[in-house]
Write an enzyme that holds these catalytic residues in place. Structure first.
Site, PDB file in Angstrom:
ATOM      1  N   THR A   1       2.994   3.982  -2.838  1.00  0.00           N
ATOM      2  CA  THR A   1       2.515   4.992  -3.790  1.00  0.00           C
ATOM      3  C   THR A   1       1.536   4.399  -4.791  1.00  0.00           C
ATOM      4  OG1 THR A   1       4.579   6.234  -3.582  1.00  0.00           O
ATOM      5  CG2 THR A   1       3.232   6.649  -5.539  1.00  0.00           C
TER       6      THR A   1
ATOM      7  N   MET B   1       0.842  -1.193   0.000  1.00  0.00           N
ATOM      8  CA  MET B   1       0.000   0.000   0.000  1.00  0.00           C
ATOM      9  C   MET B   1       0.883   1.251   0.000  1.00  0.00           C
ATOM     10  SD  MET B   1      -3.201   0.700  -0.311  1.00  0.00           S
ATOM     11  CE  MET B   1      -3.768  -0.991  -0.144  1.00  0.00           C
TER      12      MET B   1
ATOM     13  N   LYS C   1      12.806  -2.849 -18.255  1.00  0.00           N
ATOM     14  CA  LYS C   1      11.649  -2.565 -19.102  1.00  0.00           C
ATOM     15  C   LYS C   1      11.915  -2.975 -20.552  1.00  0.00           C
ATOM     16  CE  LYS C   1      10.563   1.379 -16.133  1.00  0.00           C
ATOM     17  NZ  LYS C   1      10.639   2.844 -15.999  1.00  0.00           N
TER      18      LYS C   1
ATOM     19  N   ILE D   1       1.505   4.555 -19.953  1.00  0.00           N
ATOM     20  CA  ILE D   1       1.493   4.391 -21.407  1.00  0.00           C
ATOM     21  C   ILE D   1       1.127   2.929 -21.728  1.00  0.00           C
ATOM     22  CG2 ILE D   1       2.840   4.554 -23.533  1.00  0.00           C
ATOM     23  CD1 ILE D   1       4.727   6.468 -22.043  1.00  0.00           C
TER      24      ILE D   1
ATOM     25  N   GLU E   1      16.249   8.734  -6.320  1.00  0.00           N
ATOM     26  CA  GLU E   1      16.437   8.197  -4.981  1.00  0.00           C
ATOM     27  C   GLU E   1      17.743   8.718  -4.385  1.00  0.00           C
ATOM     28  OE1 GLU E   1      14.186   6.359  -3.519  1.00  0.00           O
ATOM     29  OE2 GLU E   1      12.892   6.032  -5.261  1.00  0.00           O
TER      30      GLU E   1
END
Length: 434
Positions: free
Chosen positions: A13, A11, A205, A136, A190
């Site tokens: 972002t 739980m 990705k 996207i 970060e």
């Protein structure tokens, strides 16, 4: 009809964004699906946050495995991140006959082949639109929208942190370290930014998109990685003078020899739409044989955009969960995957940007040109920039296409020249035409 019961793991972002979206758009989702989507369970270390964000009848737990095994959950939504616990709980959910929706690109890049194989054995779906490029819908485009095409290549700006840094280095002329600090202060990077700026996030990705594009297993372990931390502001400035912008691109291309799979800073012609993508935005360019060039642009991260992709997967899963397996789109788009070799970086073909720091002496440029010619490398453009004093110069060269091993051999010889006093800066260039 009975509601679709989901169990959310995590739980943070994205988990909070998913709970909020399901509440705010509940009526629209029900109209699209024909049945309600209900958060029946949620697990997180922060149980108070679950109670704050989820409906009052949600069963709250601090044990993600309880959710994965529950008979009151149809779809497990994995949003905890990482790989250790995430892998175990996703495999547990699949073993218990649960469909899975995940936003975890690292998990899929490293363990996706194992997860998809078990899902096929247990006849459940694993959906992952949110794992690549946030909001996207590039996964759906590659799996379904372009299914009639033979895809030639995929190139994308798929890490917003790096794109923010490069955009600000270009627009303000600031050094890398200064812009990185700004990105950290704004929450785009970060405290340890390695995962973003050294290309790991983009490679996760890209590996997933490559498998979808070419019908291969996920090959993250063979992806070439090169980040942006060694870029200097003058390279960005010189590139712009020559009509290019530097972007951290993930590029995968199918050739007669195998698959190119690489992440690195790349000079892109400024006339290309991909070169105009600024800030934290993402964009993916796909070249295919029938539709040609398609470009997908939008927010690549953030609570709402990523939650949008998560809930879209929940809806798709709910629509197909009772369908026979042959009526579902395979997780990696193809019924039969091919084992194609991933080319070593030395075997790829590209154009190149070279910056040579040398003494401004007669014959230096001629010697560099001779070395390039001996490797069958032709020059597209050349700039000579005076620096510090009249004795030193920076020579900027753009080459035509060459095998990388040939350009590296030439660089080794150039660096050995008497009047060259620093390592040669080498960047790859892509025209991005089909």
């Amino acid at each position: 009809m009975q509601p679709i019961r989901i169990g959310i793991l995590g739980m943070g972002t994205v988990g909070g964004g998913t709970a909020k979206l399901l509440s705010e758009n509940a009526q629209e989702i029900t109209r699209r699906l024909g049945r309600e989507v209900r958060i029946s369970m949620a697990a997180s270390h922060n149980t108070d946050r679950i109670r704050k964000l989820c409906p009052s009848d949600t069963v709250v737990s601090d044990d993600v495995f309880q959710v994965a095994r529950s008979a009151d959950v149809d779809i497990v939504v994995e949003l905890i991140g990482g790989t250790d616990t995430a892998r175990e709980v996703v495999l547990c959910a699949i073993e218990n006959g649960k469909h899975v929706v995940t936003a975890n690109k690292k998990l899929l890049a490293e363990y996706g082949n194992e997860i998809f194989a078990l899902a096929a054995e247990k006849n459940v779906m694993v959906m992952f639109e949110a794992a690549v490029a946030g909001g996207i819908p590039i996964i759906k485009a590659l799996r379904e929208g372009l299914a009639a095409n033979r895809i030639k290549s995929v190139a994308g700006i798929i890490n917003g942190t790096s794109n923010f840094i490069l955009s600000n280095m270009r627009s303000h002329g600031s050094p890398f370290a200064e812009v990185l600090k700004q990105a950290q202060e704004l929450g785009y990077a970060e405290a340890d930014p390695t995962f973003d700026i050294e290309g790991h996030d983009a490679a996760h990705k890209l590996s997933i998109m490559s498998a979808l594009a070419f019908g291969t297993p996920i090959n993250f372990q063979h992806c070439y990685l090169e980040g942006i931390s060694k870029l200097e502001s003058q390279d960005i400035r010189y590139a712009e003078e020559l009509g290019y912008r530097i972007k951290l691109l993930g590029i995968t291309r199918k050739t007669d020899e195998g698959i190119e799979l690489r992440v690195h800073p790349t000079l892109v012609p400024e006339c290309r739409l991909l070169a105009q993508v600024e800030g934290v935005m993402n964009a993916v360019l796909v070249q295919s044989n029938m539709v040609g060039e398609t470009l997908y642009y939008g927010a690549g991260a953030g609570a709402a955009p990523t939650a949008s992709a998560v809930v879209a997967d929940i809806i798709d899963t709910a629509r197909l969960m009772h369908a026979a397996s042959e009526q579902r789109v395979p997780p990696l788009a193809f019924r039969c995957n091919e084992q194609l070799p991933v080319l070593p970086i030395d075997e790829i073909t590209s154009s190149y940007y070279l910056r040579v720091s040398a003494q401004d002496k007669p014959g230096v440029v001629a010697n560099i040109g001779r070395i390039l010619a001996e490797q069958s490398i032709s020059i597209e453009a050349l700039l000579q920039k005076g620096v510090i004093n009249h004795e030193n110069a920076e020579i900027v060269i753009l080459t035509h296409q060459s095998k990388e091993k040939h350009i590296k051999a030439a660089i080794a010889q150039i660096e050995a020249l008497e009047h060259v006093f620093e390592p040669v800066m080498m960047l790859r260039m892509e025209s991005l035409h089909g």
